[in-house]
Motif scaffolding. Structure first.
Motif, short mmCIF file in Angstrom:
data_model
loop_
_atom_site.label_atom_id
_atom_site.label_comp_id
_atom_site.label_asym_id
_atom_site.label_seq_id
_atom_site.Cartn_x
_atom_site.Cartn_y
_atom_site.Cartn_z
N CYS A 1 1.30 15.15 9.35
CA CYS A 1 -0.24 15.25 9.62
C CYS A 1 -0.45 15.25 11.03
O CYS A 1 -1.77 15.63 11.53
CB CYS A 1 -1.07 14.38 8.76
N ASN A 2 0.32 14.74 11.74
CA ASN A 2 -0.13 14.63 13.24
C ASN A 2 -1.03 13.77 13.70
O ASN A 2 -2.22 14.25 14.40
CB ASN A 2 -0.12 16.05 14.12
N ASN A 3 -1.28 12.82 13.01
CA ASN A 3 -2.46 11.87 13.23
C ASN A 3 -3.91 12.48 12.59
O ASN A 3 -4.96 12.17 12.91
CB ASN A 3 -2.57 11.49 14.65
N GLN A 4 -3.80 13.83 11.80
CA GLN A 4 -5.02 14.26 11.41
C GLN A 4 -5.15 13.97 9.82
O GLN A 4 -4.41 13.80 9.15
CB GLN A 4 -4.89 15.69 11.49
N ALA B 1 -7.75 20.15 5.49
CA ALA B 1 -7.39 21.65 6.26
C ALA B 1 -6.66 21.40 7.51
O ALA B 1 -6.73 22.02 8.33
CB ALA B 1 -8.95 22.01 6.82
N VAL B 2 -5.38 20.64 7.15
CA VAL B 2 -4.53 20.35 8.20
C VAL B 2 -3.21 21.30 8.24
O VAL B 2 -2.70 21.16 7.19
CB VAL B 2 -4.05 18.95 8.20
N ILE B 3 -2.86 22.22 9.16
CA ILE B 3 -1.69 22.70 9.20
C ILE B 3 -0.67 21.86 9.38
O ILE B 3 -0.63 21.37 10.55
CB ILE B 3 -1.83 23.88 10.11
N ALA B 4 0.15 21.59 8.56
CA ALA B 4 1.16 20.75 8.57
C ALA B 4 2.55 20.90 8.24
O ALA B 4 2.88 21.45 7.29
CB ALA B 4 0.62 19.37 7.43
N PRO B 5 3.38 20.93 9.25
CA PRO B 5 4.77 21.07 8.77
C PRO B 5 5.40 20.12 7.97
O PRO B 5 4.77 18.86 7.90
CB PRO B 5 5.56 20.96 10.38
N PRO C 1 0.72 -1.00 -0.09
CA PRO C 1 -0.15 0.05 -0.06
C PRO C 1 0.68 1.26 -0.12
O PRO C 1 1.81 1.48 0.59
CB PRO C 1 -0.95 -0.22 1.35
N PRO C 2 0.33 2.43 -0.51
CA PRO C 2 1.22 3.65 -0.57
C PRO C 2 1.31 4.02 0.86
O PRO C 2 0.45 3.96 1.61
CB PRO C 2 0.30 4.53 -1.49
N ASN C 3 2.58 4.46 0.93
CA ASN C 3 2.60 5.29 2.46
C ASN C 3 2.72 6.66 2.43
O ASN C 3 3.53 7.24 2.67
CB ASN C 3 4.41 4.70 2.96
N LEU C 4 1.57 7.10 2.00
CA LEU C 4 1.36 8.44 1.44
C LEU C 4 0.75 9.11 2.85
O LEU C 4 -0.22 8.60 3.66
CB LEU C 4 0.32 8.83 0.60
N PRO C 5 0.86 10.45 3.02
CA PRO C 5 0.31 11.33 4.30
C PRO C 5 -1.12 11.25 3.99
O PRO C 5 -1.80 11.26 2.85
CB PRO C 5 0.78 12.66 4.00
N ALA C 6 -1.92 11.00 5.11
CA ALA C 6 -3.47 10.90 4.95
C ALA C 6 -4.10 12.35 5.04
O ALA C 6 -5.50 12.52 4.94
CB ALA C 6 -4.00 10.32 6.17
#
Length: 344
Positions: free
Chosen positions: A268-271, A275-279, A176-181
């Motif tokens: 993503c800090n588990n978000q 609309a996620v403010i993401a470093p 599976p792709p290991n991409l940010p959610a």
């Protein structure tokens, strides 16, 4: 002689067709009931055991059923080809940047494929059993109605058993792709580089976009509509400045410039959602980088993004650049970069 050649060609064509139909009944998820199993329409055509056409149909159905029973071996033997094809499709989907971030395409494809292929082993065994039982019942019916014995060529009928082969479906599916959610491709936003003296984000004065990159671990980022447009790339500084081995200038450019892509690793800090403010960190050659800003301090608000395998490596390279470019930018200085994506 010509008739014999025709019969041989016809026989192998029927074998190929029966093999293909056996696989398609599983892959296409059709003919799944005991009352209407694969090949039921042809089994129903068996009317007697005298007519040559009926005997040929009996032989074809038995060949089909044996093929169906061997599908487990087929899927196991071709798992690598199946997985490679699915992986190619998954990677293509990872290149797409939708107009709006409605679907996480490569992830949805992998989930759908996993759910589908997980049904194949049971589909092989149940459909084979259903076809065999339907065939035996038809042969018994014809035997009763015509008072004619089932011919000896119906070997599978007289064996009165079929043993469908099962298999492990997992090898057929690519990882599976290991991409940010969060903030999937198509999400627009602004980029902040660091914090001002009051602790507020210093925003870039343009809109950036999360992009499909073709990489199933990381996204791309840029101002274009997709990876075919302007996006962040990596310029290797190792041959330009001293102490810059493994360090890059990360900048917006078009693909025609020929530089390798700089991906982003969003945190993503588990978000989830868009609309996620993401470093994030920039990624080059699958390595996450630490960055410093080369501030020109020439009243242009200009800077270079200098990124290396560690903050120390980026600082060493940046210091070398400050020294080398001192005649051009006498007031240049370095500061720590802290990249954050802010969705709009």
């Amino acid at each position: 002689m010509n008739q014999g050649k025709y019969s041989t060609v016809h026989h192998y064509r029927v074998q190929w067709l029966m093999s293909t139909l056996a696989k398609s009944n599983v892959v296409n998820q059709n003919k799944a009931t005991a009352s209407d199993p694969p090949q039921s329409e042809n089994i129903d055509k068996i009317k007697n055991f005298v007519d040559a056409k009926n005997i040929t149909t009996v032989q074809d159905i038995e060949y089909f059923t044996r093929n169906f029973a061997a599908l487990g071996t087929y899927f196991s033997a071709t798992a690598a080809v199946f997985q490679a094809t699915a992986l190619a499709v998954q990677n293509l989907l990872a290149e797409i940047t939708p107009d709006t971030p409605d679907a996480h395409l490569p992830v949805e494809f992998n989930n759908w494929l996993r759910g589908l292929v997980a049904t194949y082993p049971a589909g092989c065994t149940s459909r084979t059993t259903n076809t065999f039982n339907y065939y035996v019942n038809r042969m018994n019916t014809v035997n009763f109605l015509t008072g004619t014995a089932v011919p000896a060529c119906a070997v599978l009928y007289y064996a009165n058993a079929v043993a469908p082969q099962t298999f492990n479906f997992a090898p057929l599916i690519p990882p599976p792709p290991n991409l940010p959610a969060c903030n999937i491709p198509g999400t627009n936003g602004r980029l902040s580089l660091d914090l001002d003296a009051q602790g507020n984000p210093n925003y870039q004065n343009f809109v950036v976009r999360i992009m499909g990159s073709g990489n199933t671990n990381f996204y791309a980022l840029g101002t274009g509509a997709s990876l075919a447009g302007t996006h962040y790339v990596a310029n290797d500084l190792s041959t330009t400045y001293a102490g810059c081995q493994g360090v890059y200038e990360i900048a917006l450019d078009s693909p025609s410039a020929g530089y390798p892509d700089a991906y982003i690793a969003l945190n993503c800090n588990n978000q989830v959602g868009n609309a996620v403010i993401a470093p994030f960190n920039f990624v080059v050659n699958n390595q996450q980088l630490q960055c410093v800003l080369f501030n020109k301090n020439d009243n242009s608000n200009g800077f270079y993004q200098i990124c290396g395998p560690s903050a120390a490596a980026a600082t060493t390279c940046g210091s070398s650049m400050v020294q080398a470019l001192q005649p051009r930018f006498p007031q240049a200085s370095l500061s720590t970069a802290s990249f954050v994506f802010h969705p709009l």
